[in-house]
Write a protein that holds these residues in place. Structure first.
Motif, short mmCIF file in Angstrom:
data_model
loop_
_atom_site.label_atom_id
_atom_site.label_comp_id
_atom_site.label_asym_id
_atom_site.label_seq_id
_atom_site.Cartn_x
_atom_site.Cartn_y
_atom_site.Cartn_z
N GLU A 173 88.02 64.40 34.53
CA GLU A 173 88.74 64.25 35.80
C GLU A 173 90.12 64.88 35.73
O GLU A 173 90.60 65.48 36.70
N LEU A 174 90.75 64.77 34.57
CA LEU A 174 92.10 65.34 34.42
C LEU A 174 92.10 66.85 34.45
O LEU A 174 93.12 67.47 34.73
N ILE A 175 90.94 67.45 34.16
CA ILE A 175 90.85 68.91 34.18
C ILE A 175 91.18 69.46 35.56
O ILE A 175 91.63 70.59 35.72
N ASN A 176 90.98 68.62 36.59
CA ASN A 176 91.24 69.06 37.97
C ASN A 176 92.74 69.23 38.26
O ASN A 176 93.11 69.79 39.28
N TYR A 177 93.56 68.68 37.36
CA TYR A 177 95.01 68.76 37.57
C TYR A 177 95.64 69.78 36.65
O TYR A 177 95.31 69.86 35.47
N LYS A 178 96.56 70.56 37.20
CA LYS A 178 97.32 71.50 36.40
C LYS A 178 98.61 70.84 35.92
O LYS A 178 99.05 71.04 34.80
N ILE A 179 99.21 70.07 36.83
CA ILE A 179 100.38 69.26 36.52
C ILE A 179 100.03 67.82 36.87
O ILE A 179 99.49 67.53 37.94
N LEU A 180 100.33 66.92 35.97
CA LEU A 180 99.90 65.52 36.12
C LEU A 180 100.65 64.85 37.27
O LEU A 180 101.89 64.80 37.26
N PRO A 181 99.95 64.31 38.29
CA PRO A 181 100.63 63.71 39.44
C PRO A 181 100.92 62.22 39.25
O PRO A 181 101.46 61.57 40.15
N PHE A 182 100.55 61.66 38.10
CA PHE A 182 100.79 60.23 37.84
C PHE A 182 100.92 60.01 36.33
O PHE A 182 100.52 60.86 35.53
N ASN A 183 101.48 58.89 35.96
CA ASN A 183 101.56 58.53 34.54
C ASN A 183 100.16 58.19 34.03
O ASN A 183 99.35 57.60 34.77
N ILE A 184 99.88 58.54 32.78
CA ILE A 184 98.63 58.08 32.17
C ILE A 184 98.95 57.32 30.89
O ILE A 184 99.90 57.64 30.17
N TYR A 185 98.12 56.29 30.64
CA TYR A 185 98.37 55.36 29.56
C TYR A 185 97.12 55.22 28.68
O TYR A 185 96.00 55.57 29.07
N THR A 186 97.35 54.64 27.50
CA THR A 186 96.24 54.23 26.65
C THR A 186 96.40 52.75 26.35
O THR A 186 97.24 52.07 26.97
N LYS A 187 95.61 52.24 25.42
CA LYS A 187 95.61 50.80 25.13
C LYS A 187 97.01 50.27 24.88
O LYS A 187 97.85 50.94 24.27
N GLY A 188 97.26 49.04 25.37
CA GLY A 188 98.57 48.42 25.19
C GLY A 188 99.63 48.96 26.10
O GLY A 188 100.83 48.84 25.81
N ASP A 189 99.21 49.56 27.21
CA ASP A 189 100.15 50.14 28.18
C ASP A 189 101.06 51.19 27.54
O ASP A 189 102.21 51.39 27.96
N LYS A 190 100.54 51.89 26.54
CA LYS A 190 101.32 52.94 25.89
C LYS A 190 101.26 54.20 26.74
O LYS A 190 100.19 54.70 27.05
N LEU A 191 102.44 54.71 27.14
CA LEU A 191 102.50 55.90 27.97
C LEU A 191 102.09 57.12 27.16
O LEU A 191 102.66 57.40 26.11
N LEU A 192 101.07 57.83 27.64
CA LEU A 192 100.64 59.07 26.99
C LEU A 192 101.44 60.25 27.50
O LEU A 192 102.09 60.95 26.74
N PHE A 193 101.35 60.49 28.83
CA PHE A 193 102.11 61.56 29.45
C PHE A 193 102.63 61.06 30.79
O PHE A 193 101.91 60.39 31.55
#
Length: 331
Positions: A8-28
């Motif tokens: 799904e993320l491949i559809n974005y060139k620039i990330l329009p929202f924050n993305i997280y992993t386990k423990g609410d850790k901010l990825l990008f």
């Protein structure tokens, strides 16, 4: 929380929202340019999500930048991810990416075996055969040790290809014709095909009962019938599946053939098959390097192998290969 996939993320060139992993850790954070390197990082993360109540942004990159990003992302997604901890033979004459591609080609062929026709299986195996014969033959001249011809990693993904490559090199050493080599490489790729009809737990089991051994040994006749009657390949190719566990002294299976009653193709594949099994520690002999494996084979001598084929294999490359097997992978 809304789970997001890499696809799904491949559809974005620039990330329009924050993305997280386990423990609410901010990825990008939102606004991050999704470069190929970032996609590689994301493909190794089990859980990726966004928070539904967070605002999105709209950022449109310049046309040239967008095209460049698209091109790079497409290349990354199409290329297999290399498991550098367990899959690359750092001594191999084959480049790392070629090692991965070979294993993926074979894995895809056998994984889909219940979904595709026998003709399609043969076609896929011939593609691998042609790559070995047409693209890799010239590389054999740069080999110092037989271990430089082997793929490393999971046995089921590597063994048939290893046997095929070793068989190609040995057949060339024996001065065989191009047609002979072409057929025997294909035979080597298919020599264990009968195992697909056996329970997987049995194929990988150590210490079988007598009844389990008999069932396991049936992979030779199953393979022969598949190759001859379903794949419509020649008798000499099918015979390799049937005879690769026959022994020169007549104590092998399934028919207890000996000496010249075993086809030459089977004698060649048997030597290469046994070497690869030894170096994967799939036999009762514990070996630490290729020299150990070659020494064991010489000790067994004409009891197990056609002696001219054995000697040609053992001395095809430098015998004194003491590099520990567990140190050959890239860490």
């Amino acid at each position: 929380m809304q789970i997001i996939t890499v696809e799904e993320l491949i559809n974005y060139k620039i990330l329009p929202f924050n993305i997280y992993t386990k423990g609410d850790k901010l990825l990008f954070p939102s606004g991050e340019v999704l470069t190929p390197g970032k996609f590689l990082q994301l493909r190794h993360i089990d859980l990726i999500y966004r928070k539904e109540n967070e605002e999105t942004i709209t950022v449109v990159p310049p046309a040239e930048e967008e095209q460049a990003i698209n091109k790079d992302i497409e290349e990354i997604i199409q290329e297999p991810v290399i498991d550098v901890t367990n899959s690359i033979n750092r001594r191999s004459v084959l480049p790392p990416q070629e090692q991965v591609k070979l294993k993926l080609s074979y894995e895809n062929a056998v994984t889909d075996i219940s979904k595709i026709t026998p003709a399609e299986i043969v076609s896929r195996m011939k593609d691998i055969r042609n790559k070995i014969q047409d693209e890799y033959f010239a590389m054999f001249d740069n080999v110092v040790y037989a271990s430089q011809l082997r793929l490393l990693g999971e046995y089921d993904k590597c063994h048939a290809i290893n046997v095929a490559i070793l068989t190609a090199a040995l057949s060339r050493k024996l001065g065989k014709s191009e047609d002979f080599i072409s057929d025997i490489i294909l035979a080597a790729l298919l020599h264990d095909i009968g195992k697909i009809c056996l329970p997987k737990v049995l194929v990988n089991k150590q210490g079988m009962t007598i009844q389990e051994q008999k069932l396991y040994q049936a992979h030779t006749t199953i393979g022969y019938n598949l190759i001859k009657n379903k794949m419509n390949l020649s008798e000499k190719i099918a015979k390799v599946a049937l005879e690769h566990h026959e022994r020169n002294d007549g104590t092998g299976y399934p028919h207890g053939k000996s000496g010249d009653f075993i086809s030459q193709e089977s004698q060649i594949v048997r030597v290469c098959n046994y070497f690869d099994n030894l170096t994967f520690n799939k036999t009762s002999h514990k070996v630490y390097n290729s020299k150990d494996a070659l020494k064991i084979m010489l000790e067994m001598g004409s009891k197990l192998f056609a002696i001219d084929v054995l000697y040609s294999f053992v001395y095809m490359y430098n015998y004194d290969d003491t590099q520990p097997l567990d140190e050959m992978t890239i860490l």
